[in-house]
Design a protein around this motif. Structure first.
Motif, PDB file in Angstrom:
ATOM      1  N   ASN A 272      36.667 -17.223 -18.586  1.00  0.00           N
ATOM      2  CA  ASN A 272      35.586 -16.286 -18.899  1.00  0.00           C
ATOM      3  C   ASN A 272      35.774 -15.646 -20.270  1.00  0.00           C
ATOM      4  N   GLU A 273      37.035 -15.587 -20.725  1.00  0.00           N
ATOM      5  CA  GLU A 273      37.290 -14.983 -22.037  1.00  0.00           C
ATOM      6  C   GLU A 273      36.548 -15.726 -23.146  1.00  0.00           C
ATOM      7  N   MET A 274      36.446 -17.062 -23.041  1.00  0.00           N
ATOM      8  CA  MET A 274      35.732 -17.833 -24.057  1.00  0.00           C
ATOM      9  C   MET A 274      34.270 -17.429 -24.108  1.00  0.00           C
ATOM     10  N   ILE A 275      33.669 -17.231 -22.938  1.00  0.00           N
ATOM     11  CA  ILE A 275      32.258 -16.842 -22.874  1.00  0.00           C
ATOM     12  C   ILE A 275      32.064 -15.420 -23.389  1.00  0.00           C
ATOM     13  N   ASN A 276      32.977 -14.507 -23.001  1.00  0.00           N
ATOM     14  CA  ASN A 276      32.860 -13.113 -23.443  1.00  0.00           C
ATOM     15  C   ASN A 276      33.017 -12.989 -24.955  1.00  0.00           C
ATOM     16  N   VAL A 277      33.917 -13.776 -25.533  1.00  0.00           N
ATOM     17  CA  VAL A 277      34.090 -13.756 -26.983  1.00  0.00           C
ATOM     18  C   VAL A 277      32.821 -14.228 -27.678  1.00  0.00           C
TER      19      VAL A 277
ATOM     20  N   TYR B 123      29.756 -13.986 -26.535  1.00  0.00           N
ATOM     21  CA  TYR B 123      28.768 -12.906 -26.469  1.00  0.00           C
ATOM     22  C   TYR B 123      29.102 -11.801 -27.476  1.00  0.00           C
ATOM     23  N   THR B 124      30.386 -11.487 -27.627  1.00  0.00           N
ATOM     24  CA  THR B 124      30.797 -10.444 -28.569  1.00  0.00           C
ATOM     25  C   THR B 124      30.410 -10.798 -30.001  1.00  0.00           C
ATOM     26  N   LEU B 125      30.466 -12.099 -30.305  1.00  0.00           N
ATOM     27  CA  LEU B 125      30.116 -12.559 -31.648  1.00  0.00           C
ATOM     28  C   LEU B 125      28.612 -12.740 -31.840  1.00  0.00           C
ATOM     29  N   GLY B 126      27.836 -12.382 -30.836  1.00  0.00           N
ATOM     30  CA  GLY B 126      26.386 -12.393 -30.976  1.00  0.00           C
ATOM     31  C   GLY B 126      25.700 -13.646 -30.467  1.00  0.00           C
ATOM     32  N   ALA B 127      26.379 -14.439 -29.662  1.00  0.00           N
ATOM     33  CA  ALA B 127      25.780 -15.673 -29.157  1.00  0.00           C
ATOM     34  C   ALA B 127      24.735 -15.364 -28.092  1.00  0.00           C
ATOM     35  N   THR B 128      23.714 -16.184 -28.042  1.00  0.00           N
ATOM     36  CA  THR B 128      22.717 -16.093 -26.977  1.00  0.00           C
ATOM     37  C   THR B 128      23.175 -16.947 -25.795  1.00  0.00           C
ATOM     38  N   ARG B 129      22.423 -16.870 -24.686  1.00  0.00           N
ATOM     39  CA  ARG B 129      22.764 -17.705 -23.534  1.00  0.00           C
ATOM     40  C   ARG B 129      22.687 -19.186 -23.897  1.00  0.00           C
TER      41      ARG B 129
ATOM     42  N   PHE C  69      25.372 -24.460 -24.943  1.00  0.00           N
ATOM     43  CA  PHE C  69      25.464 -25.670 -25.763  1.00  0.00           C
ATOM     44  C   PHE C  69      26.623 -25.657 -26.761  1.00  0.00           C
ATOM     45  N   LYS C  70      27.162 -24.466 -27.080  1.00  0.00           N
ATOM     46  CA  LYS C  70      28.234 -24.406 -28.071  1.00  0.00           C
ATOM     47  C   LYS C  70      29.575 -23.991 -27.491  1.00  0.00           C
ATOM     48  N   VAL C  71      29.591 -23.558 -26.221  1.00  0.00           N
ATOM     49  CA  VAL C  71      30.846 -23.151 -25.595  1.00  0.00           C
ATOM     50  C   VAL C  71      31.113 -23.977 -24.337  1.00  0.00           C
ATOM     51  N   ILE C  72      30.195 -23.901 -23.374  1.00  0.00           N
ATOM     52  CA  ILE C  72      30.456 -24.511 -22.068  1.00  0.00           C
ATOM     53  C   ILE C  72      30.478 -26.036 -22.144  1.00  0.00           C
ATOM     54  N   ILE C  73      29.437 -26.623 -22.725  1.00  0.00           N
ATOM     55  CA  ILE C  73      29.380 -28.091 -22.770  1.00  0.00           C
ATOM     56  C   ILE C  73      30.529 -28.677 -23.597  1.00  0.00           C
ATOM     57  N   PRO C  74      30.833 -28.172 -24.809  1.00  0.00           N
ATOM     58  CA  PRO C  74      31.997 -28.726 -25.519  1.00  0.00           C
ATOM     59  C   PRO C  74      33.313 -28.538 -24.777  1.00  0.00           C
ATOM     60  N   ALA C  75      33.486 -27.378 -24.111  1.00  0.00           N
ATOM     61  CA  ALA C  75      34.737 -27.141 -23.393  1.00  0.00           C
ATOM     62  C   ALA C  75      34.873 -28.055 -22.176  1.00  0.00           C
ATOM     63  N   ALA C  76      33.747 -28.364 -21.524  1.00  0.00           N
ATOM     64  CA  ALA C  76      33.784 -29.205 -20.325  1.00  0.00           C
ATOM     65  C   ALA C  76      33.716 -30.690 -20.642  1.00  0.00           C
ATOM     66  N   PHE C  77      33.419 -31.041 -21.892  1.00  0.00           N
ATOM     67  CA  PHE C  77      33.197 -32.444 -22.252  1.00  0.00           C
ATOM     68  C   PHE C  77      34.367 -33.363 -21.891  1.00  0.00           C
ATOM     69  N   PRO C  78      35.625 -33.009 -22.189  1.00  0.00           N
ATOM     70  CA  PRO C  78      36.725 -33.896 -21.778  1.00  0.00           C
ATOM     71  C   PRO C  78      36.806 -34.106 -20.263  1.00  0.00           C
ATOM     72  N   SER C  79      36.572 -33.039 -19.498  1.00  0.00           N
ATOM     73  CA  SER C  79      36.614 -33.174 -18.037  1.00  0.00           C
ATOM     74  C   SER C  79      35.450 -34.002 -17.522  1.00  0.00           C
TER      75      SER C  79
END
Length: 279
Positions: A173-178, A180-186, A191-201
């Motif tokens: 969750n820290e990746m997502i919270n960071v 949001y802190t940097l001004g990211a939208t949902r 598309f820039k956090v969850i999908i790249p992080a899950a791509f190897p799995s």
């Protein structure tokens, strides 16, 4: 009165071990030796049991007779056509399962609302045997190729969804919270956090589950097939041609092994950072 000093504490150190080391590197020569033993020992046992005729040849032919039967199937029965037919069906069913299953898994792992929507359906249907749907699939789609592709797809799609959803849920969750802190939208988070992080799995999930597509091949080719490796196995079984059955099974295993190593190599090229993290 002085109190006696406590005896010095004895420390026990872990003895170094090559064979039982836990993620600490492994010699290449020893890895190749173990791979060779894993392949050669069962083959030697098979040769010994079949050569000594401890089991009747009808039930366990020798490796040489299995290879001879395979050569004859390639030369006399045009087995390459069956290999291509089965590979095409597996590829088509698996691609459809990926197109459907991966987005559902990403949605389930990302949004609690969609997890609540899909989880009861996915959790219930995945316990239903695919073979029970075969009569209905024949009624709905007939006996042509779409019915075979659908059977393979149904055998894999829900496992794709569940495994991808679990991979997404393990993203900290820290990746997502960071983000949001940097001004990211949902949308940015997806598309820039969850999908790249899950791509190897996701890639690992597809590599693992393609074996399931091959497992459902025989069931799919029960539906009025005139070619394919599953069809050859069923046809040889009717006439107790065990050597042909064993050769087709071994051929499926070899094809699957080649695909597995090919996908593993491709994924290492696409996600080198993930390979470094694992090691």
């Amino acid at each position: 009165m002085t109190t006696p000093e406590p005896a010095p504490r004895e420390y026990s150190y872990l003895k170094p071990s090559v064979f039982w080391s836990i993620r600490q590197g492994f010699p290449r020569w020893l890895s190749l030796l173990l791979v060779g033993l894993a392949l050669i020992v069962p083959l030697l046992l098979w040769m010994a049991i079949s050569s000594l005729k401890l089991v009747p040849p009808m039930f366990l032919p020798t490796p040489a007779s299995v290879i001879d039967a395979g050569i004859k199937m390639f030369t006399d029965e045009n087995l390459i056509v069956d290999v291509l037919a089965s590979s095409t069906r597996v590829l088509a069913g698996f691609v459809v399962a990926g197109i459907i299953g991966v987005p559902i898994g990403l949605a389930m792992g990302t949004f609690y609302s969609l997890d609540s929507l899909f989880a009861p359906i996915v959790g219930t249907v995945r316990y239903m045997p695919v073979t029970a749907f075969v009569p209905l699939i024949v009624i709905w789609l007939g006996l042509e190729e779409p019915s075979k592709i659908l059977i393979i797809m149904l055998g894999v799609v829900l496992y794709n969804a569940i495994m991808v959803a679990d991979a997404v849920k393990f993203i900290p969750n820290e990746m997502i919270n960071v983000a949001y802190t940097l001004g990211a939208t949902r949308r940015d988070v997806v598309f820039k956090v969850i999908i790249p992080a899950a791509f190897p799995s996701v890639l690992d999930t597809l590599r693992v589950n393609i074996s399931g597509a091959w497992n459902f091949l025989v069931i799919a080719e029960l539906v009025a097939s005139q070619n394919g490796l599953g069809f050859k196995i069923i046809q040889a079984q009717r006439f107790l041609q065990t050597d042909k059955v064993l050769f087709c099974i071994a051929l499926i295993g070899i094809i699957g092994l080649v695909i597995d190593y090919g996908l593993k190599w491709s994924f290492q090229q696409l996600t080198p950072w993930a390979d470094q993290i694992r090691h």
